[in-house]
Design a protein around this motif. Structure first.
Motif, short mmCIF file in Angstrom:
data_model
loop_
_atom_site.label_atom_id
_atom_site.label_comp_id
_atom_site.label_asym_id
_atom_site.label_seq_id
_atom_site.Cartn_x
_atom_site.Cartn_y
_atom_site.Cartn_z
N SER A 154 2.05 -14.44 4.19
CA SER A 154 1.51 -13.12 3.80
C SER A 154 2.48 -12.02 4.21
CB SER A 154 0.14 -12.89 4.44
OG SER A 154 0.23 -12.79 5.84
N HIS A 155 2.67 -11.06 3.30
CA HIS A 155 3.50 -9.89 3.60
C HIS A 155 2.66 -8.66 3.36
CE1 HIS A 155 6.86 -12.57 2.35
NE2 HIS A 155 6.08 -12.83 1.32
N GLN A 156 2.67 -7.77 4.31
CA GLN A 156 1.97 -6.51 4.11
C GLN A 156 2.93 -5.38 4.37
OE1 GLN A 156 -1.84 -6.09 6.23
NE2 GLN A 156 -1.47 -8.16 6.99
N LEU A 157 3.03 -4.49 3.42
CA LEU A 157 3.83 -3.28 3.64
C LEU A 157 3.03 -2.09 3.15
CD1 LEU A 157 6.40 -1.80 4.47
CD2 LEU A 157 7.33 -2.28 2.21
N TYR A 158 2.61 -1.26 4.06
CA TYR A 158 1.86 -0.04 3.72
C TYR A 158 2.70 1.16 4.13
CZ TYR A 158 -2.64 -1.86 2.16
OH TYR A 158 -3.64 -2.45 1.43
N LYS A 159 2.87 2.09 3.19
CA LYS A 159 3.65 3.28 3.50
C LYS A 159 2.88 4.54 3.13
CE LYS A 159 8.43 1.83 3.48
NZ LYS A 159 9.76 2.15 2.96
N GLY A 160 2.98 5.54 3.96
CA GLY A 160 2.27 6.78 3.71
C GLY A 160 3.20 7.98 3.76
N VAL A 161 2.98 8.91 2.83
CA VAL A 161 3.66 10.20 2.85
C VAL A 161 2.57 11.25 3.06
CG1 VAL A 161 5.05 11.86 1.55
CG2 VAL A 161 5.43 9.40 1.25
N LEU A 162 2.65 12.00 4.16
CA LEU A 162 1.56 12.91 4.49
C LEU A 162 2.08 14.33 4.70
CD1 LEU A 162 1.21 10.04 6.35
CD2 LEU A 162 -1.08 11.01 6.44
N ASP A 163 1.40 15.27 4.07
CA ASP A 163 1.78 16.67 4.23
C ASP A 163 0.52 17.48 4.56
OD1 ASP A 163 3.31 18.94 4.34
OD2 ASP A 163 4.12 18.77 2.33
N GLY A 164 0.70 18.77 4.79
CA GLY A 164 -0.43 19.65 5.08
C GLY A 164 -1.16 19.19 6.33
N TYR A 165 -2.48 19.13 6.24
CA TYR A 165 -3.29 18.67 7.35
C TYR A 165 -3.81 17.25 7.09
CZ TYR A 165 -3.22 23.43 9.16
OH TYR A 165 -2.81 24.63 9.66
N GLY A 221 0.83 -1.21 0.00
CA GLY A 221 0.00 0.00 0.00
C GLY A 221 0.86 1.24 0.00
N LEU A 222 0.48 2.20 -0.81
CA LEU A 222 1.19 3.49 -0.83
C LEU A 222 0.16 4.60 -0.86
CD1 LEU A 222 3.82 5.17 -1.17
CD2 LEU A 222 3.57 4.88 -3.63
N TYR A 223 0.23 5.50 0.10
CA TYR A 223 -0.66 6.67 0.06
C TYR A 223 0.17 7.93 0.20
CZ TYR A 223 -0.55 5.15 5.01
OH TYR A 223 -0.14 4.68 6.24
N ALA A 224 -0.10 8.87 -0.68
CA ALA A 224 0.60 10.17 -0.66
C ALA A 224 -0.48 11.23 -0.68
CB ALA A 224 1.50 10.30 -1.88
N ILE A 225 -0.63 11.92 0.45
CA ILE A 225 -1.77 12.83 0.59
C ILE A 225 -1.33 14.14 1.21
CG2 ILE A 225 -3.57 11.06 0.63
CD1 ILE A 225 -3.43 10.99 3.64
#
Lengths: 258, 440
Positions: B311-322, B286-290
């Motif tokens: 099972s392998h799960q790798l979720y990464k997020g890049v978050l800016d602002g609010y 998972g990749l989220y950039a918000i």
């Protein structure tokens, strides 16, 4: 010609004073060694010159070719020809050494108003430098410092220095923990850079490196001050006697341990 | 509570108005639609009182009476930012939930890449065992609502013992010409025994008004099937998006599912994986950039029911602002699932002091000979690393971009289909530039 002029430099981190009035003058063509026990402020001095913002300069001045160096951002200092070989080079996963180094070289070229190098031209130059340093070609295609041994990381710093051809190179304990082969690579890299237009500051804890890079001047730091300056014989003196004999300025507990 | 009744009445009315359509559908589907509607009516929209929705308030969706979207005009030029010239395989495009023959690129709708509408008319028996079966067995009211209301959808059937070189692209676009419209996209992928394929789903919008996409994807991977699944969420920044991906894997099946969330104002993605037989393997990336005020909630659950599954799960997020990110991951290991190897990790990079993350990994282990681990991190750009790059001449924003890229690099590298990887690498960089610009 005076390149770097440090006057009464005082530096704190989180209200703890680390540098307590450093004076140092480095001219083109010179090699200076800065020695001293752990905690004496050697690395802080190196990082302040490169522009690390976690340190607060509370007094004094640093000029570089007559300009106020402390006003410049780290990247501006780099583009003006200052290079710091890190004591602990940082790992950057996912970014190839080649990409990173080309970005660095092109940043400096752009700053000087020169054309940027494309990937092919850059690879040619990088290959030559690697060959001259006896480095494995593979290292440039790997991610920056990721999975590198301690020695490989230090070699990579020297490789970067060779590519960037700085006017003022500062080596922060680049020799610590190296085997003799890696130490020679470091020394060769530095000696290849020596020239009348450049200056080199070697920060080291040990005298051994100075067998290979012979300094014009040796300064001893203790407790945030330069307590002795001299020629290369001072390094040999330290080798013989340790830091304990320095007396004034050296921390008493270190004197006992030495 | 009267408010709840009002929220639900919109959908009961919509469901009622579609009775005529349902009369043309096979009994098994009508039964599943009825069950879906009942489930939704009984439960309503989840509130923050539900543990699994604690950090995600669906009230903005619940309080809007969404009508089913219809009509709408889209050109291939409009879709260009979401398409891949490199994809030589079939493409199905759905505009506001309706299949568009003109925007699609598919030789024969009676073949293995087709629509639910086409199969329900010609050959419903092939999808009867699967369509809307899994999603209505879940306690997931939004997926149940999709089962009740979906108009059309994509069906990809990979024949057994076949390997497809070219990925299949399924595009769901909302035009949001009128305010408060919703679509309920539906995807069914049936990967036959010993087959191999890649399926890419794109969910996107081109209109200006808020709309709601409520999607369900069901994936059935038979024994030894290998499937690479991408779910690319690129809705507009005023859109609501909710989804369920339900994956059932047979013996030796190997499924990778990539969930990418760059768009949407309020997003909730659920992924449910059931490893039904031995030596099955699932990788969930998972990749989220918000930025801005985007809110993205990813919830995963892997159910290990049999021995020797991974099972392998790798979720990464890049978050800016609010922006706000939520991750909830669960690994269930049933008593029979000895020798399970399950790994879960959620890592977040906060680029602003105002961005926020809630992450909650969970393990439920009922077997004693297993290897399970999970972890979560929330961090900022490493000052030491940024200084390293700047000391080599890279500017401050360049250093930040490079370190952000470095943070997401391992996830991007896992995308085997290079055009998707390159596209999202550029989008990530563009999003960072946009963030920096908006701060000045």
């Amino acid at each position: 010609m005076t390149m770097l002029e440090i006057k009464n430099l005082q530096v704190s981190v989180e209200d703890k004073q680390i540098l307590k009035g450093i004076n140092l003058s480095v001219s083109s063509g010179e090699v200076h060694a800065v020695m001293g026990p752990n905690g004496s402020g050697k690395s802080t001095l190196a990082q302040v010159i490169a522009g690390r913002d976690t340190f607060e300069v509370t007094a004094g001045s640093v000029t570089y070719f007559g300009k106020d160096l402390l006003e410049l951002a780290p990247e501006e200092r780099a583009c003006e020809g200052i290079f710091l070989a890190f004591q602990y080079p940082v790992e950057i996963p996912g970014v190839s050494n080649l990409y990173f180094l080309r970005a660095a070289v092109n940043a400096a070229r752009k700053h000087r108003g020169e054309d940027e190098l494309d990937a092919i031209d850059f690879m040619e130059i990088a290959k030559k430098k690697m060959a001259s340093l006896g480095m494995d070609n593979q290292m440039v295609s790997r991610a920056v410092n990721v999975g590198f041994s301690g020695g490989e990381k230090k070699r990579n710093e020297i490789f970067q220095m060779a590519l960037l051809e700085p006017k003022l190179a500062i080596l922060d304990e680049t020799d610590s923990g190296l085997d003799i082969d890696a130490l020679k690579t470091v020394a060769d890299g530095v000696n290849a850079l020596r020239g009348p237009e450049r200056a080199i500051v070697v920060v080291t804890h040990y005298q051994r490196l100075l067998n290979y890079i012979v300094p014009d001047f040796v300064h001893v730091l203790a407790d945030g001050k330069v307590v002795r300056s001299g020629d290369k014989s001072l390094a040999l003196e330290l080798e013989d006697k340790g830091y304990g004999w320095l007396g004034n300025g050296a921390r008493p507990e270190l004197a006992v341990r030495a | 509570m009267p408010a709840v009744t009002e929220e639900l009445s919109t959908y009961l009315d919509v469901f009622g108005s579609r009775a005529e359509r349902r009369r043309a559908e096979p009994d098994w589907l009508v039964e599943r639609r009825n069950r879906g509607m009942r489930q939704f009516a009984e439960q309503g929209f989840p509130t923050t009182k539900h543990e699994e929705y604690r950090y995600t308030n669906l009230a903005p969706i619940a309080k809007t009476p969404f009508r089913i979207a219809d009509g709408g005009t889209v050109t291939l030029d409009d879709l260009a930012p979401f398409l891949y010239n490199e994809i030589k395989g079939d493409r199905l495009v759905f505009v506001n939930g309706q299949f568009s023959r003109t925007l699609s690129s598919v030789a024969d709708l009676k073949a293995s890449v087709t629509t639910t509408g086409s199969l329900l008319a010609d050959n419903p028996a092939v999808i009867a065992p699967h369509l809307a079966r899994y999603s209505t067995e879940r306690n997931n009211p939004l997926a149940a609502l999709n089962s009740a209301l979906f108009s059309d959808g994509a069906v990809v059937r990979i024949p057994e013992y076949s390997a497809w070189d070219a990925p299949i692209h399924l595009v769901f676009v909302s035009t949001a010409d009128a305010p408060d419209t919703a679509t309920h996209p539906r995807v069914l992928v049936i990967a036959g025994r010993d087959s191999e394929a890649a399926v890419i789903e794109t969910h996107c919008g081109i209109g200006g008004t808020p709309y709601w996409t409520n999607a369900v994807t069901e994936i059935v991977a038979a024994d030894n099937a290998r499937l690479d699944h991408y779910r690319l969420q690129q809705e507009t920044l005023s859109a609501f998006h909710s989804s369920l991906v339900e994956i059932h894997q047979g013996r030796d099946a190997n499924v990778t599912t990539h969930s990418v969330s760059f768009g949407g104002a309020l997003v909730r993605n659920d992924v449910e994986v059931v490893l039904e037989d031995e030596n099955s393997e699932c990788t969930m990336n998972g990749l989220y950039a918000i930025n801005g005020r985007q809110h993205v909630d990813n919830r995963t659950c892997v159910d290990h029911t049999m021995p020797h599954c991974t099972s392998h799960q790798l979720y990464k997020g890049v978050l800016d602002g609010y922006a706000r990110g939520v991750f909830g991951g669960k690994i269930i290991v049933r008593p029979d699932a000895q020798k399970t190897d399950a790994f879960q990790s959620n890592k977040n990079l906060l680029l602003s002091e105002n961005a926020d993350v809630n992450t909650k990994p969970q393990l439920e282990i009922d077997a004693n000979d297993v290897k399970c681990s999970h972890g979560a991190t929330i961090g900022q750009i490493d000052g030491e690393a940024a200084f390293y790059l700047r000391s080599r001449g890279l500017g401050e924003s360049e250093a930040r971009s490079l370190l952000t890229y470095a943070f997401a690099a391992d996830l991007l590298e896992r995308m085997k289909f290079a055009p998707v990887r390159d596209r999202f690498e550029s989008l990530l960089m563009a999003k960072l530039v946009q963030q920096r610009a908006s701060k000045k």
